[in-house]
Write an enzyme that holds these catalytic residues in place. Structure first.
Site, PDB file in Angstrom:
ATOM      1  N   ASP A  32       0.870  -1.172   0.000  1.00  0.00           N
ATOM      2  CA  ASP A  32       0.000   0.000   0.000  1.00  0.00           C
ATOM      3  C   ASP A  32       0.907   1.222   0.000  1.00  0.00           C
ATOM      4  OD1 ASP A  32      -1.673   2.115   0.514  1.00  0.00           O
ATOM      5  OD2 ASP A  32      -2.499   1.321   2.382  1.00  0.00           O
ATOM      6  N   SER A 116       4.383 -12.331  15.136  1.00  0.00           N
ATOM      7  CA  SER A 116       5.000 -11.263  15.929  1.00  0.00           C
ATOM      8  C   SER A 116       5.260 -11.747  17.348  1.00  0.00           C
ATOM      9  CB  SER A 116       4.079 -10.044  15.968  1.00  0.00           C
ATOM     10  OG  SER A 116       4.538  -9.088  16.906  1.00  0.00           O
ATOM     11  N   TYR A 139      -3.437  -5.572  17.322  1.00  0.00           N
ATOM     12  CA  TYR A 139      -2.432  -6.067  16.386  1.00  0.00           C
ATOM     13  C   TYR A 139      -1.920  -7.429  16.838  1.00  0.00           C
ATOM     14  CZ  TYR A 139       2.203  -6.779  14.401  1.00  0.00           C
ATOM     15  OH  TYR A 139       3.312  -7.344  13.811  1.00  0.00           O
ATOM     16  N   LYS A 143      -2.386 -11.384  15.095  1.00  0.00           N
ATOM     17  CA  LYS A 143      -1.279 -12.294  14.797  1.00  0.00           C
ATOM     18  C   LYS A 143      -1.432 -13.605  15.566  1.00  0.00           C
ATOM     19  CE  LYS A 143       1.041  -9.720  11.937  1.00  0.00           C
ATOM     20  NZ  LYS A 143       1.247 -10.149  10.528  1.00  0.00           N
ATOM     21  N   LYS A 177       9.377   4.510   8.741  1.00  0.00           N
ATOM     22  CA  LYS A 177       8.591   4.163   9.915  1.00  0.00           C
ATOM     23  C   LYS A 177       8.478   5.299  10.926  1.00  0.00           C
ATOM     24  CE  LYS A 177       8.973  -0.026  11.534  1.00  0.00           C
ATOM     25  NZ  LYS A 177       9.528  -1.284  12.090  1.00  0.00           N
ATOM     26  N   PHE A 200      15.132   5.981  28.425  1.00  0.00           N
ATOM     27  CA  PHE A 200      14.256   6.057  29.583  1.00  0.00           C
ATOM     28  C   PHE A 200      15.023   5.722  30.861  1.00  0.00           C
ATOM     29  CE2 PHE A 200      10.386   4.821  26.835  1.00  0.00           C
ATOM     30  CZ  PHE A 200      10.120   6.157  26.557  1.00  0.00           C
TER      31      PHE A 200
END
Length: 316
Positions: A32, A116, A139, A143, A177, A200
Site C-alpha cells: 500500500d 510477531s 495487532y 497475529k 517508519k 528512559f
C-alpha cells in the site's frame, strides 16, 4: 515468481533485495503506497510487477492466473499497536492472511508469513507454546489468532507454511517508519543532531537504560526466511530473534562508539507506559535450532555498526 506482500516495508524490501542478490528478479511486490515515501525502499531493487494490496486480493478472488508461484512471503499488515478498530485489524491482518494461506495451499506454493513476538504480551517466557501467549492489543491478537488458526489446520497442510515471530528488528530501509523506527535509528539521528542519546530511566526493577530487548538485525531475519525457502520440508511457527537479550544502554554505547562522540541522557519514564511496557524480551530459539537452522545471529555490537555504515551511505 516470488510474491512479497508488504514488499516496500522494512523486512519485505530487504527480502526483495536478498532475492535480487541471488539473481532473482521475477518478483511481484504487493503493498500500500499511500505513504509514498516507501518507494525509496524499492528504488534499487529489481522486480517484475507491483500490485496494490486490495487489487491483489481481488485478483486472487477472481481466479487471476499468476503463473508458477515459487513462494509467497507475506509481510503485509497493519502493525500499529495503537489501532483499536478491531473490525479493520481482523479484516486486514487475520482474514487477509487466511485467504493467502488457502490460496497458497491450492497452488502448492510455500507460504512464509509474519507473526510477531507481541503475541507473548508481557512475557516473561517467550517460547512458541500456547501457555505463554497473551496478546495485549488488537495487532498482537490478530497475529496470535492466525497462529491459532494455522495450528488447527496444520495436519491438513500439503505445502510449506511457516510463521515467523519477529522480535526487535532493526536495519536498512526503515526510515519510513518515523517514530516506530528502531532505537538504533533514533540514537544515530540524535547523535548527529546534538550529540546526546536519550533513554528512559529505570522501571520494573531495571536501572536507567537497562531494560532488555532481543534486538535482531534485519539481515538475520531475512536469512531465516531464505533458509526456509531452501528447506521447503520445514513448517511451523518459529521465533526470530537472537536468543540474546541486550540493554538499550548496549545499543546507545554501540552508536556512540561508532561516531566516536556523544553521551547518554536519561529521561523520565512516561506515566502512560507504566505497566504496559516490555522491559524484557528474549526469544527462545530452540525450536528454530531443532529444525536445523545453525547460522549465528549478530550481536548489537556487530549489527549496529553495520547498520550505521548503511545509514551513512544513504543519508538522503
Amino acid at each position: 515468481m516470488y510474491i512479497i506482500t508488504g514488499g516496500a516495508g522494512l523486512i519485505g524490501s530487504n527480502m526483495v533485495k536478498a532475492l535480487n542478490q541471488r539473481g532473482i528478479s521475477d518478483i511481484l511486490v504487493v503493498d500500500d503506497l499511500k505513504e509514498g515515501i516507501k518507494f525509496r525502499n524499492l528504488a534499487d531493487c529489481d522486480i517484475v510487477d507491483y500490485v496494490d494490496r486490495l487489487d491483489f486480493i481481488k485478483r486472487i478472488q477472481s481466479g487471476w492466473e499468476f503463473g508458477n508461484i515459487d513462494a509467497v512471503v507475506h509481510e503485509g499488515a497493519c502493525s500499529a499497536t495503537t489501532e483499536w478498530d478491531g473490525e479493520f485489524i481482523m479484516k486486514n491482518n487475520f482474514e487477509y492472511t487466511k485467504m493467502l494461506l488457502h490460496w497458497c495451499q491450492a497452488q502448492e506454493a510455500p507460504f512464509i508469513y509474519a507473526s510477531s513476538a507481541s503475541v507473548y504480551g508481557m512475557g516473561p517466557v517467550f517460547s512458541e507454546d500456547r501457555q505463554h501467549e497473551r496478546p495485549l492489543n488488537m495487532y498482537a491478537y490478530s497475529k496470535f489468532q492466525f497462529d491459532q488458526y494455522l495450528r488447527h489446520h496444520q495436519r491438513g497442510l500439503t505445502s510449506q507454511v511457516a510463521g515467523l515471530r519477529y522480535f526487535n528488528v532493526y536495519g536498512p530501509r526503515e526510515q519510513h517508519k518515523g517514530s516506530m523506527a528502531s532505537v538504533a535509528f533514533h540514537f544515530h539521528n540524535q547523535i548527529l543532531k546534538d550529540g546526546k542519546v536519550r533513554l528512559f530511566e529505570g522501571t520494573d526493577g531495571y536501572g536507567n537504560g537497562e531494560q532488555l530487548r532481543d534486538f535482531i538485525h534485519v539481515d538475520d531475519a531475512v536469512a531465516v526466511k531464505l533458509w526456509l525457502l531452501d528447506n521447503p520440508h520445514v513448517s511451523g511457527i518459529f521465533n526470530v530473534g537472537t536468543g540474546r537479550a541486550q540493554s538499550f544502554n548496549d545499543v546507545a554505547r554501540a552508536v556512540i562508539r561508532y561516531h566516536g562522540r556523544g553521551e547518554i541522557e536519561y529521561v523520565a519514564f512516561p506515566e502512560h507506559l507504566k505497566g504496559r511496557y516490555q522491559s524484557y524480551t528474549q526469544a527462545d530459539i530452540s525450536r528454530l535450532r531443532q529444525v536445523g537452522y545453525t547460522a549465528e545471529f549478530m550481536t548489537v555490537e556487530q549489527g549496529v555498526p553495520k547498520y550505521l555504515d548503511w545509514l551513512q551511505t544513504h543519508a538522503d
